[in-house]
Design an enzyme around this catalytic site. Sequence first.
Site, short mmCIF file in Angstrom:
data_model
loop_
_atom_site.label_atom_id
_atom_site.label_comp_id
_atom_site.label_asym_id
_atom_site.label_seq_id
_atom_site.Cartn_x
_atom_site.Cartn_y
_atom_site.Cartn_z
CG HIS A 1 -6.00 -6.21 -8.28
ND1 HIS A 1 -6.85 -5.31 -8.19
CD2 HIS A 1 -5.11 -5.94 -6.89
CE1 HIS A 1 -6.89 -4.49 -7.11
NE2 HIS A 1 -5.83 -4.93 -6.48
CD GLU B 1 -2.81 -1.30 -0.19
OE1 GLU B 1 -3.02 -0.28 -0.83
OE2 GLU B 1 -3.30 -2.36 -0.24
#
Length: 476
Positions: free
Chosen positions: A297, A191
């Site tokens: 993803h 992140e």
Amino acid sequence: VAKISLIATAPFKTMEYLIDVQSNEIISQFDKFHKADTQSTSSTYFRGNQSITVDSYNGSYRLKDNARNIRTLNGVNLDGSLNADGTFSGYTEYTNSLANFTSTNTKPAIEVHWAMKNTYDYYKNIHNRTSFDGNGHAINNYYDAGMALGTDENAAALDEVSNGYEFIGMFYGRGGTYLHPVVGLDVAGHEFSHMVVSRNGNGGLDYQNESGALNESFADMFGTSIEFYVNDDPNWTIGEGLLKSSSITPNYFRSMSDPNNAPTAIGMPNQPDTYKGQYWQNTTNNPNGYNDYGGVHIISGVGNHWFYLLSEGGSGVNDLNKSYNVTGITIQKAEKIAYRALTTGLPSSATYLDAYNATIAAAAALYGANSNEWTQVVDAWYAVGIGNGAASTKNYEMEVKLKVYPNPVTGDEVTIESDLDGSATVEMFDLTGKQVLAPKQIESRTVLNTSNYKTGVYILKFKSTLGEYSHKLIIK
């Protein structure tokens, strides 16, 4: 004016007041209980007892590291508003009477705080980058932030600037039916790395299609690199240990060494390890109806596998039936090539071809154009289906002898300048592979008319006695 100091011991507090003696009004006041970083050995959720830095404040301790400018806060009641110091309103502090936090309730937050300390140190010590912006920006973590995330089973980074306000922070869910608290080291590193990507100095990477997949892939590359930096049982999977049920196999979210293998039983998609090979998601025609911003993803598996092969090496036959053999150069060299490419050579709409060219240029700058490191970068891309052949200096020689401008094309013409010796041709393809310009001989200066081409991305393919070279062209 009079100066008065007041001291309290339960909790510790000391204030200094300036008072107007005529009106008895307080002119100003100062908190003189100075915040101090304190070393702590505290209990994490996954990694046992670890060393962190906490802040002695108001007679107790909180999860704040002043030297690194990191705070870890309880985000269960975040309301979406901003405070003057850039934090989100509604948080509460995690506090403890002792510097060592050992309560079960604080273990996930301690994991976040420890992971972010190591993430900060990794970027500073390996890439000479201080915080995600390179300028020491405050790092605010919010654990138990399901209300802000919209789910307890996720983690996310927010890095937006709007009307002069910075909406910046990292948010971690407490888990739920399927997941433990989403606080792993590679998750925090992932992140944080998204925020590094967004501050790469060239507009970040658009979060859709191939540029979005590269965004995800770089976050996985550096999240994994942080694990190897910490060297506490590092591995090539993402999110291992987060799934509650040990019966779910494989027990991780993604694998960089084997992208084809994911826990599909809980909805995690298998990823391709070859460009446009098995499991590739066609961003315009997905029969399963799952778009994921064009598969960010999913098709990120190609970049992930490139990084794994470059670091560790490997041989085999890819989905395009091409045999490959890559000799690993270590993750310590691979991470430097990836970081340089991210921060020097990628446009916001980057494709895998752009990543191919940027990493080759990065390897040449760091280690030399004909070095082993440079050769393995090319070989690793060939292994995942990018590039015309195993490593050769010819492609790089062609690149430096060609100039294509303006790019993007905003008018009706694009100019090609060539220093290539002998005969050379150029042809053009759209992204579906359809040839839209037949092979054309090029001179030292060649002008192509683009007025009849639709807005979009095209590939110029050059051929000469040196070999072949592909170059992305954007027409606006």
